[in-house]
Scaffold this motif. Structure first.
Motif, PDB file in Angstrom:
ATOM      1  N   ILE A 100       0.849  -1.192   0.000  1.00 27.32           N
ATOM      2  CA  ILE A 100       0.000   0.000   0.000  1.00 27.32           C
ATOM      3  C   ILE A 100       0.887   1.245   0.000  1.00 27.32           C
ATOM      4  CG2 ILE A 100      -1.931   1.166   1.110  1.00 27.32           C
ATOM      5  CD1 ILE A 100      -2.549  -1.383   2.627  1.00 27.32           C
ATOM      6  N   ALA A 101       0.540   2.198  -0.837  1.00 25.82           N
ATOM      7  CA  ALA A 101       1.343   3.413  -0.952  1.00 25.82           C
ATOM      8  C   ALA A 101       0.460   4.593  -1.349  1.00 25.82           C
ATOM      9  CB  ALA A 101       2.453   3.216  -1.986  1.00 25.82           C
ATOM     10  N   PRO A 102       0.902   5.819  -1.037  1.00 25.69           N
ATOM     11  CA  PRO A 102       0.129   7.007  -1.412  1.00 25.69           C
ATOM     12  C   PRO A 102       0.383   7.434  -2.851  1.00 25.69           C
ATOM     13  CG  PRO A 102       2.093   7.678  -0.214  1.00 25.69           C
ATOM     14  CD  PRO A 102       2.096   6.158  -0.238  1.00 25.69           C
ATOM     15  N   TRP A 153      -1.757  -4.767  -5.034  1.00 22.58           N
ATOM     16  CA  TRP A 153      -1.142  -3.441  -5.135  1.00 22.58           C
ATOM     17  C   TRP A 153      -2.232  -2.401  -4.880  1.00 22.58           C
ATOM     18  CZ3 TRP A 153       4.122  -3.398  -6.350  1.00 22.58           C
ATOM     19  CH2 TRP A 153       4.649  -4.580  -6.873  1.00 22.58           C
ATOM     20  N   ILE A 154      -2.107  -1.627  -3.821  1.00 21.24           N
ATOM     21  CA  ILE A 154      -3.150  -0.669  -3.453  1.00 21.24           C
ATOM     22  C   ILE A 154      -2.561   0.743  -3.400  1.00 21.24           C
ATOM     23  CG2 ILE A 154      -4.795   0.031  -1.673  1.00 21.24           C
ATOM     24  CD1 ILE A 154      -4.995  -2.870  -0.822  1.00 21.24           C
ATOM     25  N   LEU A 155      -3.154   1.642  -4.168  1.00 19.79           N
ATOM     26  CA  LEU A 155      -2.775   3.054  -4.158  1.00 19.79           C
ATOM     27  C   LEU A 155      -3.835   3.850  -3.409  1.00 19.79           C
ATOM     28  CD1 LEU A 155      -1.658   3.378  -7.880  1.00 19.79           C
ATOM     29  CD2 LEU A 155      -0.154   3.541  -5.886  1.00 19.79           C
ATOM     30  N   ILE A 156      -3.396   4.706  -2.511  1.00 16.53           N
ATOM     31  CA  ILE A 156      -4.297   5.566  -1.764  1.00 16.53           C
ATOM     32  C   ILE A 156      -4.291   6.948  -2.407  1.00 16.53           C
ATOM     33  CG2 ILE A 156      -4.875   6.521   0.498  1.00 16.53           C
ATOM     34  CD1 ILE A 156      -4.960   3.470   0.342  1.00 16.53           C
ATOM     35  N   PRO A 157      -5.417   7.383  -3.006  1.00 15.57           N
ATOM     36  CA  PRO A 157      -5.449   8.698  -3.657  1.00 15.57           C
ATOM     37  C   PRO A 157      -5.537   9.825  -2.617  1.00 15.57           C
ATOM     38  CG  PRO A 157      -7.592   7.643  -3.824  1.00 15.57           C
ATOM     39  CD  PRO A 157      -6.692   6.651  -3.142  1.00 15.57           C
ATOM     40  N   SER A 167     -10.040   1.026   2.665  1.00 17.01           N
ATOM     41  CA  SER A 167     -11.392   0.483   2.522  1.00 17.01           C
ATOM     42  C   SER A 167     -11.437  -1.017   2.803  1.00 17.01           C
ATOM     43  CB  SER A 167     -11.934   0.775   1.111  1.00 17.01           C
ATOM     44  OG  SER A 167     -11.065   0.268   0.129  1.00 17.01           O
ATOM     45  N   LEU A 168     -10.447  -1.759   2.309  1.00 19.82           N
ATOM     46  CA  LEU A 168     -10.365  -3.188   2.584  1.00 19.82           C
ATOM     47  C   LEU A 168      -9.124  -3.434   3.441  1.00 19.82           C
ATOM     48  CD1 LEU A 168     -11.278  -4.658  -0.924  1.00 19.82           C
ATOM     49  CD2 LEU A 168     -12.739  -4.540   1.102  1.00 19.82           C
ATOM     50  N   GLN A 169      -9.324  -3.543   4.742  1.00 21.89           N
ATOM     51  CA  GLN A 169      -8.206  -3.721   5.647  1.00 21.89           C
ATOM     52  C   GLN A 169      -7.559  -5.092   5.422  1.00 21.89           C
ATOM     53  OE1 GLN A 169      -6.865  -1.543   7.793  1.00 21.89           O
ATOM     54  NE2 GLN A 169      -8.323   0.107   7.396  1.00 21.89           N
ATOM     55  N   PRO A 170      -6.237  -5.146   5.201  1.00 18.70           N
ATOM     56  CA  PRO A 170      -5.601  -6.414   4.817  1.00 18.70           C
ATOM     57  C   PRO A 170      -5.312  -7.371   5.972  1.00 18.70           C
ATOM     58  CG  PRO A 170      -3.989  -4.645   4.833  1.00 18.70           C
ATOM     59  CD  PRO A 170      -5.320  -4.001   5.093  1.00 18.70           C
ATOM     60  N   ILE A 176      -5.537   0.137   9.590  1.00 18.08           N
ATOM     61  CA  ILE A 176      -4.458   0.920   9.001  1.00 18.08           C
ATOM     62  C   ILE A 176      -5.045   2.206   8.433  1.00 18.08           C
ATOM     63  CG2 ILE A 176      -2.688   0.973   7.205  1.00 18.08           C
ATOM     64  CD1 ILE A 176      -2.599  -2.096   7.384  1.00 18.08           C
ATOM     65  N   THR A 177      -4.451   3.335   8.819  1.00 15.80           N
ATOM     66  CA  THR A 177      -4.933   4.640   8.367  1.00 15.80           C
ATOM     67  C   THR A 177      -3.767   5.449   7.818  1.00 15.80           C
ATOM     68  OG1 THR A 177      -6.615   4.626  10.121  1.00 15.80           O
ATOM     69  CG2 THR A 177      -6.177   6.737   9.041  1.00 15.80           C
ATOM     70  N   ALA A 178      -3.971   6.046   6.643  1.00 15.12           N
ATOM     71  CA  ALA A 178      -2.960   6.921   6.047  1.00 15.12           C
ATOM     72  C   ALA A 178      -3.201   8.350   6.516  1.00 15.12           C
ATOM     73  CB  ALA A 178      -3.018   6.846   4.523  1.00 15.12           C
TER      74      ALA A 178
END
Length: 325
Positions: A100-102, A153-157, A167-170, A176-178
């Motif tokens: 997960i990345a921004p 692969w999850i991108l946080i907009p 949205s889908l906690q792994p 997990i919060t950005a």
């Protein structure tokens, strides 16, 4: 109970005694990496071997990693990801992994439609944005002859300064919060919390200026057990820190005090810093339980909220008094 392993404390480049950014977090529900700079897998493997040969009762197994969280796309924070994935593949990993990345909405949209093209000069998209890096990394590993395990692969907009819940906690049992931060590229801190009582949490930031709008008690909702925050410079270089999107030790202490963090662990030191005692002294003007971290430090957050720091000395770890000021 959380065990947080600090495996890199140097800013931008390694030194003779410090490696670049990388952390390993062990939780009862699953383990995570938070940032993964150059050479991270070598550090983690050696760290785990040393732990295995010690009676401390703490481990950091590569096979237990479920999630990799990245704070931003500078190489000293993410350039170790691809080699680590390759090693996992060679080791025959079968379990899925989430990374997960921004990013930004604009970069995500452009990469989906135009990946491989040159980014126009009038587009506000960084060529090293994770939306582009993820495409490159996926292309590289998919060319391997050996079958690759599943990677999510999850991108946080990131848009604005409000926290972004995944949205889908792994990991079941972990939230997990950005938390958006302020650096020269899109960046976040990661707030990792246990869902069930007793609810414990750690907040791990990458590179950031001081005075992040989301680093406020009313936004984070509850005190933080451990804040890991950069302290690239000391206060006499505060102007330089501001210009380059970094913080001083004094500012790290202010942030820890403002969010009611129990313990502050400082990392990402400029190679010019030789006196970590001065770093701690400066931070403790605002936050008494502030510590300049060493590579190999382990913070343990017990279920009752007690925090211990285990510090490595000659391949053994000793309880370092986190109550001292």
């Amino acid at each position: 109970m959380f065990d947080l392993h600090i495996l890199g404390t140097s800013g931008s480049r390694p030194t003779g005694t410090r490696s670049v950014s990388g952390n390993y977090l062990s939780t009862p529900d699953g383990n995570l990496i938070i940032d993964c700079g150059e050479g991270f897998q070598s550090r983690l493997i050696k760290h785990e071997l040393d732990l295995k040969n010690n009676p401390i009762g703490i481990r950091a197994r590569v096979s237990k990693i479920k999630v990799i969280l990245l704070t931003h796309s500078h190489l000293d924070h993410c350039w170790g990801v691809l080699p680590l994935l390759k090693t996992m593949q060679l080791d025959g990993r079968q379990k899925s992994l989430t990374i997960i990345a921004p990013s930004t909405p604009q970069a995500i949209e452009w990469a989906e439609k135009n990946y491989g093209e040159t980014i126009p000069d009038n587009y506000d998209i960084n060529p090293s944005d994770f939306a582009i890096l993820f495409k490159e990394w996926r292309t590289h590993i998919n060319n391997s002859r050996k079958k690759m395990f599943k990677i999510n692969w999850i991108l946080i907009p990131i848009n604005g300064q409000n926290p972004h819940d995944i949205s889908l906690q792994p990991i079941e049992g972990i939230k997990i919060t950005a938390i958006p931060t302020k650096h020269t590229v899109i960046s976040v801190a990661w707030l990792i919390s246990s869902i069930q009582k007793p609810d414990r949490n750690v907040l791990i930031s990458g590179d950031t200026k001081y005075n992040v709008p989301s680093f406020k008690k009313e936004i984070l909702e509850k005190p933080v057990d451990i804040l890991i925050h950069e302290a690239t410079f000391t206060d006499e270089l505060s102007k330089k820190a501001q210009e380059h999107g970094h913080s001083t030790a004094l500012e790290a202490g202010k942030t820890a005090s403002e969010i009611n963090a129990q313990v502050l662990g400082m990392v990402h030191f400029s190679p010019r810093i030789n006196d970590l005692g001065a770093v701690e002294k400066e931070s403790r003007i605002n936050h008494n339980r502030s510590f300049a971290c060493n590579d190999g430090d382990i913070f343990r957050v017990s279920n009752n909220g007690e925090i211990q720091l285990f510090r490595k000395y000659e391949n053994s770890w000793y309880n370092y008094d986190t109550q001292r000021t």
